[in-house]
Design a protein around this motif. Structure first.
Motif, PDB file in Angstrom:
ATOM      1  N   THR A 163       0.819  -1.202   0.000  1.00  0.00           N
ATOM      2  CA  THR A 163       0.000   0.000   0.000  1.00  0.00           C
ATOM      3  C   THR A 163       0.856   1.256   0.000  1.00  0.00           C
ATOM      4  OG1 THR A 163      -0.130  -0.071   2.397  1.00  0.00           O
ATOM      5  CG2 THR A 163      -1.928  -1.086   1.180  1.00  0.00           C
ATOM      6  N   SER A 199       0.161  -7.565   4.507  1.00  0.00           N
ATOM      7  CA  SER A 199       0.068  -6.162   4.098  1.00  0.00           C
ATOM      8  C   SER A 199       1.423  -5.491   4.313  1.00  0.00           C
ATOM      9  CB  SER A 199      -1.019  -5.465   4.921  1.00  0.00           C
ATOM     10  OG  SER A 199      -1.030  -4.087   4.612  1.00  0.00           O
ATOM     11  N   ALA A 214      -5.292  -1.878   4.735  1.00  0.00           N
ATOM     12  CA  ALA A 214      -3.847  -1.813   4.948  1.00  0.00           C
ATOM     13  C   ALA A 214      -3.459  -2.385   6.308  1.00  0.00           C
ATOM     14  CB  ALA A 214      -3.357  -0.377   4.817  1.00  0.00           C
ATOM     15  N   GLY A 217      -4.040  -7.116   7.609  1.00  0.00           N
ATOM     16  CA  GLY A 217      -3.220  -8.275   7.277  1.00  0.00           C
ATOM     17  C   GLY A 217      -3.098  -9.241   8.441  1.00  0.00           C
ATOM     18  N   ASN A 220       1.152  -7.383   9.314  1.00  0.00           N
ATOM     19  CA  ASN A 220       1.250  -5.995   8.832  1.00  0.00           C
ATOM     20  C   ASN A 220       2.683  -5.538   9.015  1.00  0.00           C
ATOM     21  OD1 ASN A 220      -1.577  -5.856   8.385  1.00  0.00           O
ATOM     22  ND2 ASN A 220      -1.901  -5.371  10.538  1.00  0.00           N
TER      23      ASN A 220
END
Ligand SMILES: [Zn+2]
Length: 282
Positions: A163, A199, A214, A217, A220
């Motif tokens: 992202t 993510s 975002a 995940g 993350n």
């Protein structure tokens, strides 16, 4: 009314490679330490400053090439384009803005949906392009990620999202915001199917999108020094009437406060994701 459609052929933008040759110089200044670096050297270090570890912003295509084996991947849903459902106009008409972004990036919206191999493991990666209307999310981005999730479930290949987003796209109003719910629902189905979702947050990831996919995940992770937040620091300071701490909304601050699972350097990202996917596969 459909919020996106298939583009007519013959509306391709100039490919990245040609544009780079035309518009970019041989030298880049590091935003971290001010050092002037020869561009060729930056390519060798994956666009990371060797002196201060500053991670330069890279485009969606370069990111995919770094992650996927041999820099090879198949692109999906390349012809989806917004229908301008609100007939939005600010300084420019929305379709004009889209046409300019398309010419600058060679893309039809702010995301490349790709499938390829990551350390010989099939994966789907959605990579966002900041240079396309600030990497903002409208109906096309929402649809492309949803389709990538469905493709992942059909083929049992885990998805990953890179992202770099400035939030929901103003020109599509509430339709942009609806994408948050649509994507959250798609990711829930993925979870129920027992597939992992990674993510990767890169500089910058902000706005309503940070508050949804975002951060949804199973893992993350972020690059060092990435700006990650919801509202900007100025708006927050004005609202809470307090000075914000140093490094607020940077990866390191977020890791320290439990919003991220890890910070991973660009040259270690592929190996890290590969290990994580092996772990998830049991
Ligand atoms: Zn530097």
């Amino acid at each position: 009314m459909a919020w996106f459609t298939r583009a007519k052929t013959g509306a391709e933008g100039t490919p990245d490679s040609e544009k780079n040759v035309r518009t970019e110089g041989l030298w880049e200044k590091c935003e971290g330490c001010g050092q002037i670096i020869w561009r060729k050297n930056l390519e060798d270090t994956l666009y990371v400053c060797t002196k201060c570890n500053y991670h330069f912003r890279i485009d969606a295509r370069t990111r995919l090439e770094l992650l996927l084996d041999g820099g090879q991947f198949d692109e999906h849903d390349t012809d989806l384009i917004t229908t301008d459902p609100l007939e939005f106009k600010d300084k420019k008409k929305y379709p004009e803005r889209i046409a300019e972004a398309s010419l600058a990036t060679g893309l039809k919206d702010a995301l490349i949906s790709a499938s390829g191999l990551l350390d010989k493991r099939p994966v789907n990666i959605c990579s966002m392009e900041l240079k396309f209307v600030g990497g903002s999310m409208g109906a096309v981005v929402g649809e492309k990620i949803t389709r990538a999730v469905e493709r992942s479930m059909a083929r049992r290949a885990p998805p990953e999202a890179d992202t770099t987003i400035s939030g929901a796209r103003m020109q599509e109003g509430a339709i942009s915001l609806m994408q948050l719910a649509k994507l959250s629902a798609a990711l829930m189905q993925l979870d129920e199917a027992g597939l992992p979702y990674v993510s990767v947050l890169t500089d910058p990831t902000t706005g309503g999108v940070t508050a949804s996919f975002a951060m949804l995940g199973d893992l993350n992770i972020a690059e060092p020094g990435a700006l990650i937040g919801f509202a900007g620091p100025r708006v927050i300071e004005q609202t809470i009437r307090q000075k914000l701490p140093d490094g607020f909304q940077r990866s390191e601050f977020l890791l320290e406060h439990g919003f991220l699972d890890a910070i991973v350097k660009r040259n270690e990202m592929k190996a890290y994701i590969s290990d994580a996917l092996s772990f998830f596969a049991g």
